[in-house]
Design a protein around this motif. Structure first.
Motif, PDB file in Angstrom:
ATOM      1  N   GLU A  39       4.466  12.378  -9.149  1.00 51.33           N
ATOM      2  CA  GLU A  39       5.136  11.103  -9.403  1.00 51.33           C
ATOM      3  C   GLU A  39       4.902  10.629 -10.837  1.00 51.33           C
ATOM      4  O   GLU A  39       4.723   9.440 -11.109  1.00 51.33           O
ATOM      5  CB  GLU A  39       4.660  10.058  -8.393  1.00 51.33           C
ATOM      6  CG  GLU A  39       4.897  10.482  -6.950  1.00 51.33           C
ATOM      7  CD  GLU A  39       4.253   9.555  -5.932  1.00 51.33           C
ATOM      8  OE1 GLU A  39       4.025   8.369  -6.245  1.00 51.33           O
ATOM      9  OE2 GLU A  39       3.965  10.026  -4.810  1.00 51.33           O
ATOM     10  N   LEU A  40       4.921  11.559 -11.773  1.00 51.57           N
ATOM     11  CA  LEU A  40       4.632  11.248 -13.173  1.00 51.57           C
ATOM     12  C   LEU A  40       5.555  10.197 -13.764  1.00 51.57           C
ATOM     13  O   LEU A  40       5.175   9.492 -14.696  1.00 51.57           O
ATOM     14  CB  LEU A  40       4.734  12.524 -14.016  1.00 51.57           C
ATOM     15  CG  LEU A  40       3.488  13.408 -14.102  1.00 51.57           C
ATOM     16  CD1 LEU A  40       3.831  14.706 -14.804  1.00 51.57           C
ATOM     17  CD2 LEU A  40       2.358  12.687 -14.815  1.00 51.57           C
ATOM     18  N   ASP A  41       6.745  10.063 -13.205  1.00 49.28           N
ATOM     19  CA  ASP A  41       7.695   9.106 -13.773  1.00 49.28           C
ATOM     20  C   ASP A  41       7.249   7.663 -13.610  1.00 49.28           C
ATOM     21  O   ASP A  41       7.788   6.770 -14.274  1.00 49.28           O
ATOM     22  CB  ASP A  41       9.078   9.302 -13.142  1.00 49.28           C
ATOM     23  CG  ASP A  41       9.066   9.132 -11.638  1.00 49.28           C
ATOM     24  OD1 ASP A  41       8.207   9.757 -10.982  1.00 49.28           O
ATOM     25  OD2 ASP A  41       9.898   8.393 -11.105  1.00 49.28           O
ATOM     26  N   ALA A 109      -5.593  15.000   3.877  1.00 45.24           N
ATOM     27  CA  ALA A 109      -4.369  14.187   3.926  1.00 45.24           C
ATOM     28  C   ALA A 109      -4.008  13.727   2.518  1.00 45.24           C
ATOM     29  O   ALA A 109      -4.753  12.967   1.898  1.00 45.24           O
ATOM     30  CB  ALA A 109      -4.581  12.986   4.838  1.00 45.24           C
ATOM     31  N   PHE A 110      -2.873  14.201   2.004  1.00 46.06           N
ATOM     32  CA  PHE A 110      -2.388  13.777   0.699  1.00 46.06           C
ATOM     33  C   PHE A 110      -0.926  14.182   0.586  1.00 46.06           C
ATOM     34  O   PHE A 110      -0.415  14.969   1.390  1.00 46.06           O
ATOM     35  CB  PHE A 110      -3.204  14.400  -0.442  1.00 46.06           C
ATOM     36  CG  PHE A 110      -3.158  15.908  -0.486  1.00 46.06           C
ATOM     37  CD1 PHE A 110      -2.277  16.565  -1.333  1.00 46.06           C
ATOM     38  CD2 PHE A 110      -4.003  16.669   0.311  1.00 46.06           C
ATOM     39  CE1 PHE A 110      -2.228  17.956  -1.381  1.00 46.06           C
ATOM     40  CE2 PHE A 110      -3.964  18.060   0.264  1.00 46.06           C
ATOM     41  CZ  PHE A 110      -3.077  18.707  -0.581  1.00 46.06           C
ATOM     42  N   VAL A 111      -0.248  13.626  -0.413  1.00 45.33           N
ATOM     43  CA  VAL A 111       1.161  13.959  -0.644  1.00 45.33           C
ATOM     44  C   VAL A 111       1.415  14.086  -2.141  1.00 45.33           C
ATOM     45  O   VAL A 111       0.669  13.538  -2.962  1.00 45.33           O
ATOM     46  CB  VAL A 111       2.123  12.894  -0.053  1.00 45.33           C
ATOM     47  CG1 VAL A 111       2.013  12.838   1.452  1.00 45.33           C
ATOM     48  CG2 VAL A 111       1.858  11.518  -0.666  1.00 45.33           C
ATOM     49  N   ASN A 112       2.454  14.815  -2.472  1.00 46.20           N
ATOM     50  CA  ASN A 112       2.981  14.880  -3.840  1.00 46.20           C
ATOM     51  C   ASN A 112       1.945  15.274  -4.883  1.00 46.20           C
ATOM     52  O   ASN A 112       1.827  14.649  -5.941  1.00 46.20           O
ATOM     53  CB  ASN A 112       3.626  13.549  -4.223  1.00 46.20           C
ATOM     54  CG  ASN A 112       4.992  13.385  -3.586  1.00 46.20           C
ATOM     55  OD1 ASN A 112       5.506  14.301  -2.955  1.00 46.20           O
ATOM     56  ND2 ASN A 112       5.579  12.213  -3.739  1.00 46.20           N
ATOM     57  N   ARG A 131       6.924  15.299  -1.242  1.00 45.20           N
ATOM     58  CA  ARG A 131       7.585  14.255  -0.461  1.00 45.20           C
ATOM     59  C   ARG A 131       8.670  13.645  -1.329  1.00 45.20           C
ATOM     60  O   ARG A 131       8.398  13.224  -2.448  1.00 45.20           O
ATOM     61  CB  ARG A 131       6.547  13.195  -0.067  1.00 45.20           C
ATOM     62  CG  ARG A 131       7.028  12.101   0.873  1.00 45.20           C
ATOM     63  CD  ARG A 131       5.806  11.309   1.338  1.00 45.20           C
ATOM     64  NE  ARG A 131       6.157  10.271   2.280  1.00 45.20           N
ATOM     65  CZ  ARG A 131       6.321   8.989   1.944  1.00 45.20           C
ATOM     66  NH1 ARG A 131       6.190   8.618   0.699  1.00 45.20           N
ATOM     67  NH2 ARG A 131       6.621   8.093   2.866  1.00 45.20           N
ATOM     68  N   PRO A 132       9.914  13.600  -0.860  1.00 41.21           N
ATOM     69  CA  PRO A 132      10.996  13.083  -1.708  1.00 41.21           C
ATOM     70  C   PRO A 132      10.809  11.611  -2.043  1.00 41.21           C
ATOM     71  O   PRO A 132      10.243  10.841  -1.255  1.00 41.21           O
ATOM     72  CB  PRO A 132      12.250  13.304  -0.859  1.00 41.21           C
ATOM     73  CG  PRO A 132      11.763  13.392   0.548  1.00 41.21           C
ATOM     74  CD  PRO A 132      10.397  14.011   0.469  1.00 41.21           C
ATOM     75  N   GLN A 133      11.305  11.226  -3.199  1.00 37.49           N
ATOM     76  CA  GLN A 133      11.156   9.845  -3.654  1.00 37.49           C
ATOM     77  C   GLN A 133      11.792   8.865  -2.678  1.00 37.49           C
ATOM     78  O   GLN A 133      11.281   7.771  -2.471  1.00 37.49           O
ATOM     79  CB  GLN A 133      11.778   9.680  -5.033  1.00 37.49           C
ATOM     80  CG  GLN A 133      11.539   8.297  -5.639  1.00 37.49           C
ATOM     81  CD  GLN A 133      12.144   8.163  -7.014  1.00 37.49           C
ATOM     82  OE1 GLN A 133      13.248   8.630  -7.264  1.00 37.49           O
ATOM     83  NE2 GLN A 133      11.427   7.546  -7.934  1.00 37.49           N
ATOM     84  N   GLU A 134      12.883   9.260  -2.092  1.00 35.39           N
ATOM     85  CA  GLU A 134      13.605   8.341  -1.212  1.00 35.39           C
ATOM     86  C   GLU A 134      13.156   8.438   0.239  1.00 35.39           C
ATOM     87  O   GLU A 134      13.877   8.006   1.132  1.00 35.39           O
ATOM     88  CB  GLU A 134      15.114   8.624  -1.306  1.00 35.39           C
ATOM     89  CG  GLU A 134      15.664   8.547  -2.716  1.00 35.39           C
ATOM     90  CD  GLU A 134      15.341   7.234  -3.398  1.00 35.39           C
ATOM     91  OE1 GLU A 134      15.320   6.192  -2.719  1.00 35.39           O
ATOM     92  OE2 GLU A 134      15.103   7.248  -4.622  1.00 35.39           O
ATOM     93  N   PRO A 195      15.666   2.292  -4.732  1.00 32.79           N
ATOM     94  CA  PRO A 195      15.046   3.559  -5.125  1.00 32.79           C
ATOM     95  C   PRO A 195      13.652   3.331  -5.703  1.00 32.79           C
ATOM     96  O   PRO A 195      13.413   2.375  -6.431  1.00 32.79           O
ATOM     97  CB  PRO A 195      15.996   4.106  -6.191  1.00 32.79           C
ATOM     98  CG  PRO A 195      17.313   3.475  -5.879  1.00 32.79           C
ATOM     99  CD  PRO A 195      16.979   2.097  -5.376  1.00 32.79           C
ATOM    100  N   GLY A 196      12.740   4.210  -5.369  1.00 32.26           N
ATOM    101  CA  GLY A 196      11.370   4.099  -5.867  1.00 32.26           C
ATOM    102  C   GLY A 196      10.428   4.854  -4.959  1.00 32.26           C
ATOM    103  O   GLY A 196      10.719   5.066  -3.783  1.00 32.26           O
ATOM    104  N   TRP A 197       9.295   5.255  -5.512  1.00 30.42           N
ATOM    105  CA  TRP A 197       8.322   6.014  -4.743  1.00 30.42           C
ATOM    106  C   TRP A 197       7.660   5.132  -3.687  1.00 30.42           C
ATOM    107  O   TRP A 197       7.041   4.126  -4.010  1.00 30.42           O
ATOM    108  CB  TRP A 197       7.241   6.580  -5.656  1.00 30.42           C
ATOM    109  CG  TRP A 197       7.690   7.715  -6.519  1.00 30.42           C
ATOM    110  CD1 TRP A 197       7.891   7.690  -7.871  1.00 30.42           C
ATOM    111  CD2 TRP A 197       7.978   9.050  -6.094  1.00 30.42           C
ATOM    112  NE1 TRP A 197       8.293   8.925  -8.320  1.00 30.42           N
ATOM    113  CE2 TRP A 197       8.351   9.791  -7.247  1.00 30.42           C
ATOM    114  CE3 TRP A 197       7.960   9.695  -4.859  1.00 30.42           C
ATOM    115  CZ2 TRP A 197       8.705  11.134  -7.194  1.00 30.42           C
ATOM    116  CZ3 TRP A 197       8.313  11.043  -4.809  1.00 30.42           C
ATOM    117  CH2 TRP A 197       8.676  11.743  -5.960  1.00 30.42           C
ATOM    118  N   ALA A 198       7.778   5.510  -2.438  1.00 24.46           N
ATOM    119  CA  ALA A 198       7.053   4.832  -1.369  1.00 24.46           C
ATOM    120  C   ALA A 198       5.659   5.421  -1.273  1.00 24.46           C
ATOM    121  O   ALA A 198       5.457   6.611  -1.509  1.00 24.46           O
ATOM    122  CB  ALA A 198       7.788   5.006  -0.037  1.00 24.46           C
ATOM    123  N   ASP A 199       4.697   4.588  -0.940  1.00 23.38           N
ATOM    124  CA  ASP A 199       3.330   5.071  -0.737  1.00 23.38           C
ATOM    125  C   ASP A 199       3.174   5.471   0.721  1.00 23.38           C
ATOM    126  O   ASP A 199       3.438   4.669   1.620  1.00 23.38           O
ATOM    127  CB  ASP A 199       2.323   3.984  -1.103  1.00 23.38           C
ATOM    128  CG  ASP A 199       0.907   4.532  -1.186  1.00 23.38           C
ATOM    129  OD1 ASP A 199       0.375   4.952  -0.140  1.00 23.38           O
ATOM    130  OD2 ASP A 199       0.330   4.526  -2.286  1.00 23.38           O
TER     131      ASP A 199
END
Length: 235
Positions: A39-41, A109-112, A131-134, A195-199
């Protein structure tokens, strides 16, 4: 030269960590997480440096006992879990990391995650859990909605009674933390996010970006004075 506290400064520190791990001979890989992961963006000067170290067999404790591989400028280190530390570097870079062997990593347990560095003999299929951004959570069931609503209302009732008793700290926690969490779950379930990264582990994270109208309304119900005062005193 990168500015202390900037996103490039975080990545430069991560490169130093990678170099230290490679030199130690005790690690197989370094995985960036969160805003230094896939999620570098969304990385900015307020981002934390979160990462996992994949240790060679039998080297987990050696890496946890000797932190010299983190590089120079380590100001403070606190072992907050059996697997890792919270750390602060000169220049204001704050980080949190854990050290796992390959087997433990595959059960974590982790993502991205993002591969920052990998030894030539490291497994090529290290889990990253993209994990997709959306990504959108499954809609709440009727039972789940009833649970969140019931908890929110009863937390507010308990909070008012604690306040009347003089237990103001407990009252604040019930009304401003517990009840709010359930209100967020209900509000998010009924609204299409921007749009945006969900936690994946905390709905409140980046709620303002994903649900701006809801966040603006909820903010009016949450006391802001303490946070504003703290922000005024934080460099």
């Amino acid at each position: 030269m990168t500015a202390p506290g900037s996103a490039p400064h975080l990545l430069a520190r991560l490169d130093l960590v990678a170099a230290g791990l490679e030199a130690s001979g005790r690690a197989l890989a370094l995985l960036g997480l969160g805003s230094v992961g896939a999620e570098l963006d969304r990385a900015d000067r307020f981002s934390d440096l979160d990462f996992f170290v994949v240790a060679r067999p039998g080297q987990v404790e050696a890496l946890l006992d000797d932190l010299s591989w983190l590089g120079s400028g380590l100001v403070h280190a606190f072992r907050n879990t059996p697997d890792g530390f919270k750390v602060l570097f000169a220049g204001g870079v704050f980080g949190e990391f854990a050290v796992f062997d390959e087997t433990a990593l595959r059960g974590a347990a982790f993502v991205n995650a993002r591969v920052v560095w990998r030894a030539p003999d490291a497994p090529t299929d290290l889990p990253l859990h993209p994990r997709p951004q959306e990504a959108r959570a499954e809609p709440l069931s009727a039972a789940q909605r009833a649970h969140h609503l019931g908890e929110a209302l009863t937390n507010l009732l308990i909070g008012v009674r604690r306040f009347r008793r003089g237990e103001r700290l407990s009252a604040w926690q019930f009304t401003q933390v517990y009840a709010l969490g359930h209100a967020l779950a209900l509000a998010a379930d009924a609204t299409t996010p921007q749009p945006g990264w969900a936690d994946a582990f905390g709905l409140e994270r980046r709620f303002e970006v994903r649900f701006p109208a809801l966040a603006a309304g909820l903010a009016a119900q949450v006391r802001q004075e303490a946070w504003e005062a703290l922000a005024d005193r934080t460099p």
